[in-house]
Design a protein around this motif. Structure first.
Motif, mmCIF file in Angstrom:
data_model
loop_
_atom_site.group_PDB
_atom_site.id
_atom_site.type_symbol
_atom_site.label_atom_id
_atom_site.label_comp_id
_atom_site.label_asym_id
_atom_site.label_seq_id
_atom_site.Cartn_x
_atom_site.Cartn_y
_atom_site.Cartn_z
ATOM 1 N N ARG A 1 0.825 -1.209 0.000
ATOM 2 C CA ARG A 1 0.000 0.000 0.000
ATOM 3 C C ARG A 1 0.863 1.264 0.000
ATOM 4 N NH1 ARG A 1 -3.132 0.116 4.964
ATOM 5 N NH2 ARG A 1 -2.041 -1.675 5.815
ATOM 6 N N ILE A 2 2.125 1.122 -0.395
ATOM 7 C CA ILE A 2 3.064 2.242 -0.400
ATOM 8 C C ILE A 2 3.641 2.433 -1.800
ATOM 9 C CG2 ILE A 2 5.291 3.070 0.474
ATOM 10 C CD1 ILE A 2 4.707 1.588 3.085
ATOM 11 N N ILE A 3 3.740 3.688 -2.219
ATOM 12 C CA ILE A 3 4.468 4.063 -3.431
ATOM 13 C C ILE A 3 5.612 4.975 -3.012
ATOM 14 C CG2 ILE A 3 4.385 5.254 -5.650
ATOM 15 C CD1 ILE A 3 1.378 4.707 -5.735
ATOM 16 N N THR A 4 6.808 4.688 -3.495
ATOM 17 C CA THR A 4 7.954 5.576 -3.296
ATOM 18 C C THR A 4 8.262 6.275 -4.618
ATOM 19 O OG1 THR A 4 8.924 4.226 -1.531
ATOM 20 C CG2 THR A 4 10.394 5.714 -2.703
ATOM 21 N N VAL A 5 8.198 7.606 -4.600
ATOM 22 C CA VAL A 5 8.417 8.405 -5.805
ATOM 23 C C VAL A 5 9.718 9.185 -5.648
ATOM 24 C CG1 VAL A 5 7.435 10.125 -7.363
ATOM 25 C CG2 VAL A 5 5.911 8.682 -5.996
ATOM 26 N N GLY A 6 10.581 9.090 -6.640
ATOM 27 C CA GLY A 6 11.868 9.771 -6.581
ATOM 28 C C GLY A 6 12.982 8.764 -6.366
ATOM 29 N N ASN A 7 13.474 8.677 -5.128
ATOM 30 C CA ASN A 7 14.564 7.757 -4.782
ATOM 31 C C ASN A 7 15.715 7.872 -5.774
ATOM 32 O OD1 ASN A 7 15.683 5.730 -3.099
ATOM 33 N ND2 ASN A 7 15.139 4.156 -4.592
ATOM 34 N N HIS A 8 16.006 9.102 -6.187
ATOM 35 C CA HIS A 8 16.965 9.286 -7.265
ATOM 36 C C HIS A 8 18.400 9.451 -6.787
ATOM 37 C CE1 HIS A 8 15.443 13.293 -6.070
ATOM 38 N NE2 HIS A 8 16.694 13.715 -6.292
ATOM 39 N N GLU A 9 18.604 9.698 -5.493
ATOM 40 C CA GLU A 9 19.970 9.950 -5.033
ATOM 41 C C GLU A 9 20.887 8.758 -5.303
ATOM 42 O OE1 GLU A 9 23.266 10.441 -1.920
ATOM 43 O OE2 GLU A 9 21.852 8.796 -2.246
ATOM 44 N N VAL A 10 20.356 7.543 -5.165
ATOM 45 C CA VAL A 10 21.205 6.370 -5.397
ATOM 46 C C VAL A 10 21.556 6.199 -6.871
ATOM 47 C CG1 VAL A 10 20.369 5.138 -3.376
ATOM 48 C CG2 VAL A 10 19.205 4.807 -5.557
ATOM 49 N N ASP B 1 9.033 14.984 0.843
ATOM 50 C CA ASP B 1 10.338 15.484 1.267
ATOM 51 C C ASP B 1 10.805 16.421 0.163
ATOM 52 O OD1 ASP B 1 13.155 15.822 1.500
ATOM 53 O OD2 ASP B 1 13.300 14.024 2.725
ATOM 54 N N THR B 2 11.084 17.664 0.517
ATOM 55 C CA THR B 2 11.353 18.672 -0.514
ATOM 56 C C THR B 2 12.604 18.390 -1.335
ATOM 57 O OG1 THR B 2 12.384 20.070 1.191
ATOM 58 C CG2 THR B 2 10.067 20.480 0.666
ATOM 59 N N ASP B 3 13.483 17.482 -0.859
ATOM 60 C CA ASP B 3 14.651 17.168 -1.691
ATOM 61 C C ASP B 3 14.322 16.200 -2.820
ATOM 62 O OD1 ASP B 3 14.769 14.566 -0.558
ATOM 63 O OD2 ASP B 3 16.395 15.079 0.805
ATOM 64 N N VAL B 4 13.041 15.849 -2.989
ATOM 65 C CA VAL B 4 12.642 15.116 -4.189
ATOM 66 C C VAL B 4 12.769 16.004 -5.422
ATOM 67 C CG1 VAL B 4 10.156 15.691 -4.231
ATOM 68 C CG2 VAL B 4 10.947 13.443 -5.038
ATOM 69 N N ILE B 5 12.838 17.322 -5.203
ATOM 70 C CA ILE B 5 13.027 18.256 -6.324
ATOM 71 C C ILE B 5 14.479 18.200 -6.804
ATOM 72 C CG2 ILE B 5 12.959 20.687 -7.006
ATOM 73 C CD1 ILE B 5 10.709 21.067 -4.977
ATOM 74 N N ASP B 6 14.645 18.179 -8.083
ATOM 75 C CA ASP B 6 15.970 18.069 -8.687
ATOM 76 C C ASP B 6 16.883 19.206 -8.236
ATOM 77 O OD1 ASP B 6 17.592 16.685 -10.959
ATOM 78 O OD2 ASP B 6 17.778 18.827 -11.346
ATOM 79 N N LYS B 7 18.115 18.862 -7.945
ATOM 80 C CA LYS B 7 19.085 19.846 -7.482
ATOM 81 C C LYS B 7 19.330 20.937 -8.516
ATOM 82 C CE LYS B 7 23.672 20.084 -5.328
ATOM 83 N NZ LYS B 7 24.868 19.295 -4.922
ATOM 84 N N GLY B 8 19.104 20.650 -9.789
ATOM 85 C CA GLY B 8 19.257 21.667 -10.818
ATOM 86 C C GLY B 8 18.185 22.736 -10.770
ATOM 87 N N VAL B 9 17.063 22.429 -10.104
ATOM 88 C CA VAL B 9 15.978 23.401 -9.948
ATOM 89 C C VAL B 9 16.176 24.208 -8.673
ATOM 90 C CG1 VAL B 9 13.478 23.674 -9.660
ATOM 91 C CG2 VAL B 9 14.385 21.918 -11.213
ATOM 92 N N HIS C 1 21.237 17.323 1.274
ATOM 93 C CA HIS C 1 21.135 15.969 0.719
ATOM 94 C C HIS C 1 20.525 15.967 -0.680
ATOM 95 C CE1 HIS C 1 22.075 14.564 4.760
ATOM 96 N NE2 HIS C 1 21.114 15.336 5.214
ATOM 97 N N ALA C 2 20.254 17.144 -1.234
ATOM 98 C CA ALA C 2 19.658 17.229 -2.572
ATOM 99 C C ALA C 2 20.610 16.626 -3.606
ATOM 100 C CB ALA C 2 19.340 18.677 -2.921
ATOM 101 N N ALA C 3 20.011 16.061 -4.672
ATOM 102 C CA ALA C 3 20.813 15.370 -5.677
ATOM 103 C C ALA C 3 20.230 15.601 -7.064
ATOM 104 C CB ALA C 3 20.861 13.865 -5.376
ATOM 105 N N GLU C 4 21.066 15.345 -8.063
ATOM 106 C CA GLU C 4 20.618 15.443 -9.438
ATOM 107 C C GLU C 4 19.666 14.291 -9.762
ATOM 108 O OE1 GLU C 4 23.729 15.026 -8.463
ATOM 109 O OE2 GLU C 4 24.935 16.776 -9.040
ATOM 110 N N GLY C 5 18.786 14.546 -10.731
ATOM 111 C CA GLY C 5 17.910 13.481 -11.212
ATOM 112 C C GLY C 5 16.535 13.448 -10.596
ATOM 113 N N GLY C 6 16.178 14.484 -9.833
ATOM 114 C CA GLY C 6 14.886 14.506 -9.174
ATOM 115 C C GLY C 6 13.775 15.052 -10.049
ATOM 116 N N LEU C 7 12.653 15.366 -9.411
ATOM 117 C CA LEU C 7 11.477 15.856 -10.110
ATOM 118 C C LEU C 7 11.491 17.372 -10.203
ATOM 119 C CD1 LEU C 7 8.691 13.686 -8.415
ATOM 120 C CD2 LEU C 7 10.136 13.108 -10.384
#
Length: 316
Positions: A179-188, A240-248, A254-260
């Motif tokens: 019953r869980i969706i994880t959206v993003g998880n792009h740091e790895v 979690d606001t770090d789901v936003i791409d570091k380029g934005v 802990h922000a990283a490239e490749g986010g939303l």
């Protein structure tokens, strides 16, 4: 956007790791103060025609007799886990009260573990959860390399650890992995990230860089929501606001490239609201000392998401 069907209650919980701002390690506690400042999200929402209220939960530093139960020795003053428990319970009560008043809870909190308190406040054993984050937050004490509780809230909510601790959060019910969706998880997956071997893997259905590369963001998100909608009709949305791409923007260190993008987040919430009811949204982990311009992105985003979520919400 038109005014929502439910009035909005903005709830600020300005703590980081159970503490107030002090030094470089606790600056996420400042995030709620920026997002819900007098000229913040609730004012923008009011300007758009919404019925809004604001509540600060800034008196939850230590346990009181209300929190002790039978033995005050079980909640020693100054302990980080005790403070976080007290704050989760305070948030649980605030969310429950807002819902009982027919209002939609929009939370701005320092840390992701506050999601445990929101789940408690919803007090619903049949809900799902959609977790937006640059990280899985699915460690347990056994899989964590540093023991940081902030890397564990999804695992706690999924019932994988801290059973006795989480049982002290009023109204809390475990949300199973299906019953869980994880959206993003792009740091790895980021070139500067810590790689897939860092910590426990993400929990639930994944809308992550591989899924997005295969299907595109919209289709990956819609498919995930369709799957979870076969099991639940109500969800909690955590951003979690770090789901936003570091380029934005950089929400925190802990922000990283490749986010939303912010637009993709709003689109995702629209897709969610088309299929299930959203009961509350929580924005966390914003450190305003990292990127001074981030607030100009986040404040409108908070209101945009709240409008979409509350426009399709219903009271019990």
């Amino acid at each position: 956007m038109t005014a929502s069907s439910l009035p909005l209650t903005f709830i600020g919980l300005p703590y980081h790791l159970g503490d107030r701002p002090r030094g470089k390690g606790h600056q996420m506690a400042l995030g709620p103060h920026v997002l819900l400042a007098d000229d913040g999200a609730q004012t923008l929402a009011a300007d758009r025609g919404h019925d809004v209220s604001r509540q600060w939960l800034d008196d939850l530093d230590e346990a009181t007799e209300r929190d002790y139960g039978d033995d005050p020795r079980l909640l020693p003053p100054g302990d980080q886990m005790v403070r976080q428990l007290v704050q989760c319970n305070g948030l649980s009560r605030a969310v429950s009260e807002a819902r009982a008043q027919g209002r939609f809870p929009v939370i701005a909190a320092g840390n992701c573990h506050t999601g445990i308190g929101v789940v408690g406040g919803l007090d619903d054993p049949e809900i799902g959860m959609i977790w937006f984050d640059a990280h899985a937050d699915a460690n347990t004490p056994e899989t964590s390399s540093n023991g940081m509780f902030e890397g564990m809230p999804v695992a706690v909510i999924a019932g994988k650890c801290f059973e006795r601790w989480r049982s002290k959060v009023g109204g809390f019910h475990v949300i199973s992995e299906d019953r869980i969706i994880t959206v993003g998880n792009h740091e790895v997956h980021s070139p500067s990230g810590r790689g897939p071997g860092f910590g426990a893997p993400a929990i639930g259905i994944l809308v992550d860089p591989p899924a997005i590369a295969e299907k595109g963001f919209r289709d990956a998100m819609r498919d995930a929501v369709t799957e979870i909608a076969s099991r639940v009709s109500r969800v909690y949305v955590h951003i979690d606001t770090d789901v936003i791409d570091k380029g934005v923007m950089s929400a925190n260190r802990h922000a990283a490239e490749g986010g939303l993008t912010p637009e993709e987040i709003v689109e995702a919430v629209q897709l969610i609201a088309e299929q299930v009811e959203i009961l509350a949204v929580n924005f966390t982990a914003y450190d305003p000392t990292v990127d001074p311009g981030a607030k100009d992105i986040l404040i409108p985003l908070v209101v945009d998401v709240a409008e979409v979520a509350a426009s399709a919400a219903r009271t019990r």
